[in-house]
Design an enzyme around this catalytic site. Structure first.
Site, PDB file in Angstrom:
ATOM      1  N   ASP A  32       0.824  -1.221   0.000  1.00 56.88           N
ATOM      2  CA  ASP A  32       0.000   0.000   0.000  1.00 56.88           C
ATOM      3  C   ASP A  32       0.853   1.263   0.000  1.00 56.88           C
ATOM      4  O   ASP A  32       0.433   2.307   0.515  1.00 56.88           O
ATOM      5  CB  ASP A  32      -0.958   0.011   1.209  1.00 56.88           C
ATOM      6  N   HIS A  60      -4.652  -2.028  -6.645  1.00 58.96           N
ATOM      7  CA  HIS A  60      -4.145  -0.730  -7.087  1.00 58.96           C
ATOM      8  C   HIS A  60      -5.332   0.133  -7.500  1.00 58.96           C
ATOM      9  O   HIS A  60      -6.127  -0.266  -8.348  1.00 58.96           O
ATOM     10  CB  HIS A  60      -3.186  -0.888  -8.275  1.00 58.96           C
TER      11      HIS A  60
END
Length: 415
Positions: A32, A60
């Site tokens: 992340d 994503h």
């Protein structure tokens, strides 16, 4: 404080991927970090964008033309007409998820004909493997905090040599035998049986779409042939270094090779040919799920960072745990991946803080640890040495040039 992190400066190597022939984008922490944003920027300039590890557990989030795309299996280059997208042999593929993602592209009239290629060696994630993953996570004493997407069981079946490969779909009668054996093995392990007939009906439809559209190929040859023909190739990492099956905080890791070496094993491309390796580093640290987190802020500061940084998982929506930047983690990640440069993200999230801490070293029993410890018992006992920086207390989200950042922000970056 990043002594020993000598970034390669060979004159023939591109540092930022803008002109390189081959570039890898890799997460340097627990995921992340914002890999998708850089992949999205670079993919527009590359001929091939390839995933080499993980499955639908990756997430994503990309915004293009004011539209948000949450991609879990599809490479980010799928949004650009000039880019061919590859799911390499190291990826585990849940076909319904992949085709669900393609529905959004269909809706937005993004043409991907001939631009999505799947390795015939990549393994399939099926319903029984997702059931096994979910059952494992329901046992609190065994839970690892996975996404329950069947990733671990898919790689386990692969390693145990009864997994299903995408290439098996080519010969449907033989595939049925292998499919039934896989389900039999999973049930023998004590997991609940799934509706095989329903899944097979869906798989047959999706299988026909794959082969009718010539989406299944030998991607090992394709990628290497593209390189020999001077095409530009972008390797898109999923998850991150500290979740690597071998080098991460085992067993609180994913089940694939997330480091640069995974490009060789998961895409069949020799990393000796890799020109640029970019490590994505978030200006603080986050992780999702269970497992050790030395700099975690289990307090109001951590909660505020989560709120401002919108730190919730793209795949599950789970709140991410937040903490200070951990340089021993970043140095360890660089040692494994040999970054040519580092891309620092989300610095603006820290703008509200009066002071900001950075972990600069670990000590165990009074001794400085030279690298990140493998033993979680040791990791739980480390004493962390922090350096404290003054906050800049102003909005920097619109700053375009580094020199225009407040001095305090530049001091933080430069350490």
């Amino acid at each position: 404080y990043i002594q020993g992190m000598s970034i390669p400066t060979l004159s023939k190597r591109c540092l930022n991927g803008l002109t390189a022939r081959t570039t890898a984008i890799l997460g340097s922490q627990w995921g992340d970090e914002g890999k998708g944003k850089l992949v999205d920027i670079l993919a527009q300039q590359y001929d091939v964008c390839a995933r080499f590890n993980g499955g639908a557990n990756a997430g994503h989030t990309i915004v293009v033309n004011k539209k948000k795309y949450a991609l879990h299996l599809l490479p980010c280059g799928i949004l650009y007409d000039s880019c061919i997208n590859v799911l390499g042999n190291g990826v585990v593929v849940h076909l319904p998820t992949m085709f669900d993602e393609l529905k959004q592209l269909d809706k937005d009239k993004i043409n991907y004909d001939g631009r999505l290629l799947l390795s015939d060696r990549a393994h399939l994630t099926t319903a029984c493997l997702m059931e096994a993953d979910s059952a494992h996570e329901t046992h609190k004493e065994k839970a690892l905090g996975t996404t329950k997407r069947g990733i671990g069981p898919s790689y386990s079946a692969k390693a145990s040599r009864y997994g299903l490969r995408i290439g098996d779909l080519k010969y449907w009668d033989t595939f049925l035998q292998k499919y039934n054996y896989l389900n039999q093995r999973v049930v023998q392990d004590g997991h609940k049986a799934v509706n095989k007939e329903e899944e097979l009906r869906e798989l047959k439809i999706l299988r026909d779409r794959l082969y009718d559209n010539k989406m299944v190929i030998d991607t090992v040859y394709y990628i290497n042939n593209a390189f020999e023909n001077h095409k530009r190739i972008l390797f898109e990492g999923a998850n991150a270094t500290m979740l690597d099956l071998d080098y991460g905080t085992y067993p609180f890791v994913t089940s694939s090779s997330t480091c640069a070496g995974g490009i060789s094993t998961g895409a069949g491309f020799n990393i000796g040919k890799l020109e640029t390796s970019i490590g994505i580093v978030k200006a603080y640290t986050t992780r999702v799920g269970s497992g050790p987190f030395p700099t975690e802020l289990d307090n109001e500061v951590g909660q505020e960072i989560r709120r401002i940084g919108h730190e919730f998982g793209a795949t599950t929506g789970r709140p991410r745990r937040c903490g200070w930047l951990d340089l021993p983690v970043v140095k360890y990640s660089h040692m494994l991946n040999n970054y040519t440069s580092i891309n620092l993200t989300k610095l603006d999230v820290l703008s509200h803080l009066d002071e900001i801490k950075v972990a600069v070293r670990y000590r165990l029993n009074g001794e400085v640890l030279p690298s990140f410890p493998a033993c979680l018992d040791d990791l739980s006992k480390v004493q962390i040495e922090y350096e404290t920086f003054r906050g800049w207390k102003q909005d920097i989200s619109k700053v375009k040039n580094y020199k225009d950042l407040p001095k305090e922000a530049r001091d933080y970056v430069e350490g």
